[in-house]
Design a protein around this motif. Sequence first.
Motif, mmCIF file in Angstrom:
data_model
loop_
_atom_site.group_PDB
_atom_site.id
_atom_site.type_symbol
_atom_site.label_atom_id
_atom_site.label_comp_id
_atom_site.label_asym_id
_atom_site.label_seq_id
_atom_site.Cartn_x
_atom_site.Cartn_y
_atom_site.Cartn_z
ATOM 1 N N UNK A 24 0.849 -1.205 0.000
ATOM 2 C CA UNK A 24 0.000 0.000 0.000
ATOM 3 C C UNK A 24 0.881 1.251 0.000
ATOM 4 N N UNK A 25 1.948 1.231 0.815
ATOM 5 C CA UNK A 25 2.864 2.390 0.852
ATOM 6 C C UNK A 25 3.495 2.587 -0.522
ATOM 7 N N UNK A 26 3.909 1.462 -1.096
ATOM 8 C CA UNK A 26 4.551 1.523 -2.423
ATOM 9 C C UNK A 26 3.587 2.091 -3.466
ATOM 10 N N UNK A 27 2.348 1.603 -3.437
ATOM 11 C CA UNK A 27 1.386 2.069 -4.455
ATOM 12 C C UNK A 27 1.065 3.562 -4.275
ATOM 13 N N UNK A 32 8.969 8.569 -8.264
ATOM 14 C CA UNK A 32 10.432 8.557 -8.081
ATOM 15 C C UNK A 32 10.860 7.564 -6.998
ATOM 16 N N UNK A 33 9.846 6.964 -6.301
ATOM 17 C CA UNK A 33 10.188 6.022 -5.220
ATOM 18 C C UNK A 33 10.935 4.827 -5.788
ATOM 19 N N UNK A 34 12.060 4.473 -5.190
ATOM 20 C CA UNK A 34 12.754 3.228 -5.555
ATOM 21 C C UNK A 34 12.375 2.177 -4.519
ATOM 22 N N UNK A 35 11.752 1.096 -4.981
ATOM 23 C CA UNK A 35 11.339 0.085 -4.020
ATOM 24 C C UNK A 35 12.133 -1.205 -4.210
ATOM 25 N N UNK A 36 12.671 -1.655 -3.132
ATOM 26 C CA UNK A 36 13.350 -2.960 -3.091
ATOM 27 C C UNK A 36 12.656 -3.825 -2.043
ATOM 28 N N UNK A 37 11.369 -3.430 -1.791
ATOM 29 C CA UNK A 37 10.715 -3.969 -0.586
ATOM 30 C C UNK A 37 9.867 -5.215 -0.853
ATOM 31 N N UNK A 38 9.068 -5.140 -1.895
ATOM 32 C CA UNK A 38 8.064 -6.217 -1.976
ATOM 33 C C UNK A 38 8.553 -7.359 -2.877
ATOM 34 N N UNK A 39 7.937 -8.498 -2.666
ATOM 35 C CA UNK A 39 8.369 -9.708 -3.375
ATOM 36 C C UNK A 39 7.532 -10.005 -4.597
#
Length: 430
Positions: A24-27, A32-39
Amino acid sequence: MNYSRYLTAVSLARQPSALRKLTAIQNAGPPTLITLATGAPNSTLFPFHEATITLKDGSSFKLSDSLMTAALQYGPTPGFTPLVKWLKGLQQRLHNPPTLTRPGPEGGLDLVVTTGSMDGLAKAFDMLIKPGDNILIDTPTYAGTLSALHPLGCNFLDVQTDHCGMVPDALRNKLSKWTPGDSKKADSDIPKVLYTIPNGCNPTGASLTESRKREIYKIAQEYDLLIMEDDPYYFLQYTDSPAPSFLSMDVDGRVLRFDSFSKILSSGMRVGFVTGPAPLIERVQLHMQVSVLHTSSMSQVMLFKLFDMWGDDGFKEQVKRVKTFYSQQKDIMIAAAEKWLTGLAEWHAPVAGMFLWIRLIGIEDTKSLIEEKAMSKEVLLAPGYVFLSDPNEKTSYIRASFSQATPEQIDKGFERLASLIKEELAAQGK
Ligand SMILES: Cc1ncc(COP(=O)(O)O)c(CNc2cc3ccccc3n(O)c2=O)c1O
């Protein structure tokens, strides 16, 4: 409304999934957000490129680029956001729920897309029913609901119905063991949930009148009941002015409504939706986070694109096509019943749905007739006992569906049924 009163310990123990919170945070984050969080898997590896869906009227729409990616990837638990928005608009147009704009922590109305309405029902039962609970329920009722409830160990308070649905006096009678004040006592075993199928009931074909709905809602207010409005046949009301739903009269926020696209668009796409008080919808979503995660993205995106292409008028035209067909099928089945079953059986012509509930005169128990002897006549119907909370209870009823058979099959089927009944009565010396 104090919703915690209704929740089982299992439901109360459910906590938001940390990973789903990350999604939800990612969406919600900036591009510009770089996400390495979700699988989530890399969708560029999915072999599907695009799809064109062609409708029977020759029109079509394409799934490609971002829509195809959304259709193939994990999505939000509440549902594909554009579809959820469209569904909330539909509920406002159809039902205009009084709690739609109710502010505050009790929350207004919310909605979650489920994998068919059966998925929503099962999760709602898990949320509300613990072993030993008393549940008020139509009798007879949908066999799938009974199958979902039996393992939960609840006590069925069967409420009598007739061709106009649940009988309010019978509901009051069932509740007469308690007083409305008992709903304020934490240790009381007073029922907290009422389950009903308001339109084209499965199996009876019965539809609740508006006056009965208003009386039942008033009783629910007196005894602080939640109403589970299981309404997959809402769009199969043959009339041009559908009866107002419980949701449309829900000034308290005590209605959980279960809708389905199975009967009007596709049963295999498995898309239903639950509408109700935000605190309860949240519990259903928490359960989804540890079961299906969300309803199929492909199914949801396809439906969204269909509705987007159709607009309101297109959706209304489809509903009109469907209810006209079932109304014609109903007429064909009633004509066949009058031709072959007069004197042998009794029935009420439904005003919605796809079922005819038939009482066989002189036959106390239809179980063996249908399960053992009907095949000798090559006709298959549903024995009435499968729709009763006590499967050992004898019943003279059978359910006939007019959803798929052709007019010729309906006529021939009832001719065979009549022959079967006559042979049974002769064998019983009647
Ligand atoms: C009152 C009520 N509530 C919920 C549902 C579930 O609908 P869904 O999950 O939205 O598709 C239903 C579907 N009823 C049936 C389904 C079915 C499927 C295969 C074969 C036979 C079936 N028979 O006979 C049925 O009655 C229903 O009647």
